[in-house]
Enzyme design. Sequence first.
Site, mmCIF file in Angstrom:
data_model
loop_
_atom_site.group_PDB
_atom_site.id
_atom_site.type_symbol
_atom_site.label_atom_id
_atom_site.label_comp_id
_atom_site.label_asym_id
_atom_site.label_seq_id
_atom_site.Cartn_x
_atom_site.Cartn_y
_atom_site.Cartn_z
ATOM 1 N N GLU A 1 -58.190 -10.741 -10.908
ATOM 2 C CA GLU A 1 -57.259 -10.996 -10.115
ATOM 3 C C GLU A 1 -57.422 -11.583 -8.766
ATOM 4 O O GLU A 1 -57.516 -11.417 -7.811
ATOM 5 C CB GLU A 1 -56.120 -9.542 -9.991
ATOM 6 C CG GLU A 1 -54.889 -10.291 -9.842
ATOM 7 C CD GLU A 1 -53.645 -10.746 -8.707
ATOM 8 O OE1 GLU A 1 -54.423 -11.431 -8.464
ATOM 9 O OE2 GLU A 1 -53.405 -9.248 -7.548
ATOM 10 N N PRO B 1 -61.343 0.913 -1.874
ATOM 11 C CA PRO B 1 -60.333 -0.277 -1.035
ATOM 12 C C PRO B 1 -60.963 -0.961 0.208
ATOM 13 O O PRO B 1 -62.106 -0.873 0.807
ATOM 14 C CB PRO B 1 -59.725 1.518 -0.312
ATOM 15 C CG PRO B 1 -60.696 2.078 -0.643
ATOM 16 C CD PRO B 1 -61.233 2.084 -1.308
ATOM 17 N N CYS C 1 -50.460 -12.563 -3.314
ATOM 18 C CA CYS C 1 -50.965 -13.832 -4.466
ATOM 19 C C CYS C 1 -50.147 -14.439 -4.639
ATOM 20 O O CYS C 1 -50.164 -15.444 -5.087
ATOM 21 C CB CYS C 1 -52.495 -13.080 -5.043
ATOM 22 S SG CYS C 1 -51.593 -11.915 -5.870
ATOM 23 N N GLU D 1 -53.317 -6.758 -15.974
ATOM 24 C CA GLU D 1 -52.753 -5.809 -15.101
ATOM 25 C C GLU D 1 -51.483 -5.691 -15.671
ATOM 26 O O GLU D 1 -50.873 -6.293 -15.930
ATOM 27 C CB GLU D 1 -53.362 -5.573 -13.412
ATOM 28 C CG GLU D 1 -54.689 -5.448 -13.571
ATOM 29 C CD GLU D 1 -54.665 -5.840 -12.015
ATOM 30 O OE1 GLU D 1 -55.699 -4.656 -12.208
ATOM 31 O OE2 GLU D 1 -54.105 -6.023 -11.631
ATOM 32 N N SER E 1 -43.083 -9.657 -10.694
ATOM 33 C CA SER E 1 -43.908 -8.564 -11.325
ATOM 34 C C SER E 1 -43.555 -7.949 -11.775
ATOM 35 O O SER E 1 -42.119 -7.120 -10.792
ATOM 36 C CB SER E 1 -44.875 -8.227 -10.066
ATOM 37 O OG SER E 1 -46.191 -7.472 -9.795
ATOM 38 N N GLY F 1 -58.502 -9.852 -5.033
ATOM 39 C CA GLY F 1 -59.322 -10.519 -4.065
ATOM 40 C C GLY F 1 -59.315 -11.743 -3.870
ATOM 41 O O GLY F 1 -58.956 -12.293 -5.037
ATOM 42 N N TRP G 1 -56.216 -5.071 0.882
ATOM 43 C CA TRP G 1 -55.774 -4.555 2.284
ATOM 44 C C TRP G 1 -54.122 -4.635 1.530
ATOM 45 O O TRP G 1 -53.306 -4.223 2.312
ATOM 46 C CB TRP G 1 -55.976 -5.631 2.871
ATOM 47 C CG TRP G 1 -56.435 -6.590 3.672
ATOM 48 C CD1 TRP G 1 -57.061 -7.481 3.510
ATOM 49 C CD2 TRP G 1 -54.904 -7.409 3.434
ATOM 50 N NE1 TRP G 1 -56.757 -8.854 3.352
ATOM 51 C CE2 TRP G 1 -55.310 -8.676 4.010
ATOM 52 C CE3 TRP G 1 -53.344 -7.501 4.320
ATOM 53 C CZ2 TRP G 1 -54.555 -9.710 3.658
ATOM 54 C CZ3 TRP G 1 -52.787 -8.563 4.050
ATOM 55 C CH2 TRP G 1 -53.153 -9.280 4.233
ATOM 56 N N ASN G 2 -52.944 -6.011 1.398
ATOM 57 C CA ASN G 2 -51.881 -6.134 1.263
ATOM 58 C C ASN G 2 -51.042 -5.488 0.109
ATOM 59 O O ASN G 2 -49.791 -5.248 0.553
ATOM 60 C CB ASN G 2 -51.640 -7.693 1.391
ATOM 61 C CG ASN G 2 -51.940 -7.883 -0.425
ATOM 62 O OD1 ASN G 2 -53.443 -7.449 -0.869
ATOM 63 N ND2 ASN G 2 -51.889 -9.092 -0.769
#
Length: 501
Positions: free
Chosen positions: A271, A196, A305, A479, A462, A249, A171-172
């Site tokens: 992840e 989702p 994260c 990813e 990132s 998650g 959700w973030n």
Amino acid sequence: MTTVERGPVTSEQAARESKLLAGVPTDLLVGGRWVPSSSEERFAVEDPATGLELTTVADAGVEDGAAALDAAVAAQATWGRTAPRERAEVLRRAFDAVVARTDDLALLMTLEMGKSLAESRGEVTYGAEFLRWASEQAAHVAGRYLPAPDGKQRVLVAKKPAGPCLLITPWNFPLAMATRKIAPALAAGCTVVLKPAAETPLTALLFAQVLQEAGVPDGVVNVVPCTRAGDVTGPLIADPRLRKLSFTGSTAVGKQLLKQAADGVLRTSMELGGNAPFLVFEDADLDAAVEGAMLAKLRNGGEACTSANRFYVHSAVAEDFSRRLAERVAAVKVSRGTEDGAQVGPLINEKGRSKVADLVDDAVSRGARVLTGGSRVEGPGYFYAPTVLADVALGSRLLAEEIFGPVAPVATFDTEDEAVALANDTEYGLVAYAYTGSTARALRLVERLETGMLGINTGVISNPAAPFGGVKQSGIGREGGEEGIEEYLETVYAGIADPWG
């Protein structure tokens, strides 16, 4: 106790929000059609800044998940044979379309997730780049041809799509986590079923509509929001037609999914959780370190994260760093994300806020000093005051658990060896940050820190062109970057008789 700045919602703003929500699909996307759930059940999506319902969304069940996989399987052969350049063009159109809808996507994210509009716009930019990067990679998937060492055969190595994929997003970052998975999957020639997060399904649904408009064929992307995730995803993971599972998650959920995937030897990317250390050495530029700390800690309100979770600062500069950081954090504007100048919004729900409060209370009970914040915020919504804690004792829970909130706990070290030991003292290994004026030390840290990613003198690392992922219990696979598309490709080797034989 900190209070939130809450200006009145103007009639113009309210009208814009209502118009946007009215145009967002709220059914399931299966085989190119928007359909209600088979049970016709729906669930509410809440604004975490107010606690009020925004709208309701179709709640997928087991039959709906099966129908989505059926659609993905049916579309796989055609999409997998689609010319790479054509797939690239579809992704490029999707990039352009997402950029064109920046304001809508940003507002929608702010409404359902809570982050400020500025951060939401940043996420749209970031998320869109995965579409552009994947479009550039689609036509450059390469194999190789070479003579075998003994000269008796020719070795042909080819890449082909892994097949239908199940993508589970958190959700973030409701847009970027979807684009980071969907874009490379489509570039590789895979079809997908996207599940989702129930807290933030609206952004994914609007993005899916954008993909349709960009020319993604029916059945290539299917979206099944649901509140009973395990009931829906379990049968899909057990279905032998599914060939890839990608999940972002918590580590706890990731472990359960890996156990399920093991029965079918399903290809997986995970992840998972993080516990990022932020190291500040005695030779660091403190102005830069404080600026980096603000980015690494308060991006997304700390609900990331990659968020800096543990601040380890050399004892010679710890007091100065903590004071400067607290001054900056105390000046942050906490408000509903749609407010002008908003910097930190609410946490996602009361459960998330209660966890943050419990972690802070535990640290304070062990002797930590609250330099700023340290409490819930009065009023509606799930706000927690941005917080800096000094003198945090080793053994405090927030040095071991992922905080997922705007709290910066500061502890000290005296030597590089001690700093490295503290940083590595966790089962996680997603990202770390380090500020130092020594190039030699920076290079040593690259080799010594047990992490998949490392920011040297920067608080944000990132990038769609770089491989994102962790080590230890922070995950499997990568990813982004060239590695990202490889996660959705199978390697095929053919031995060919010597053509000269």
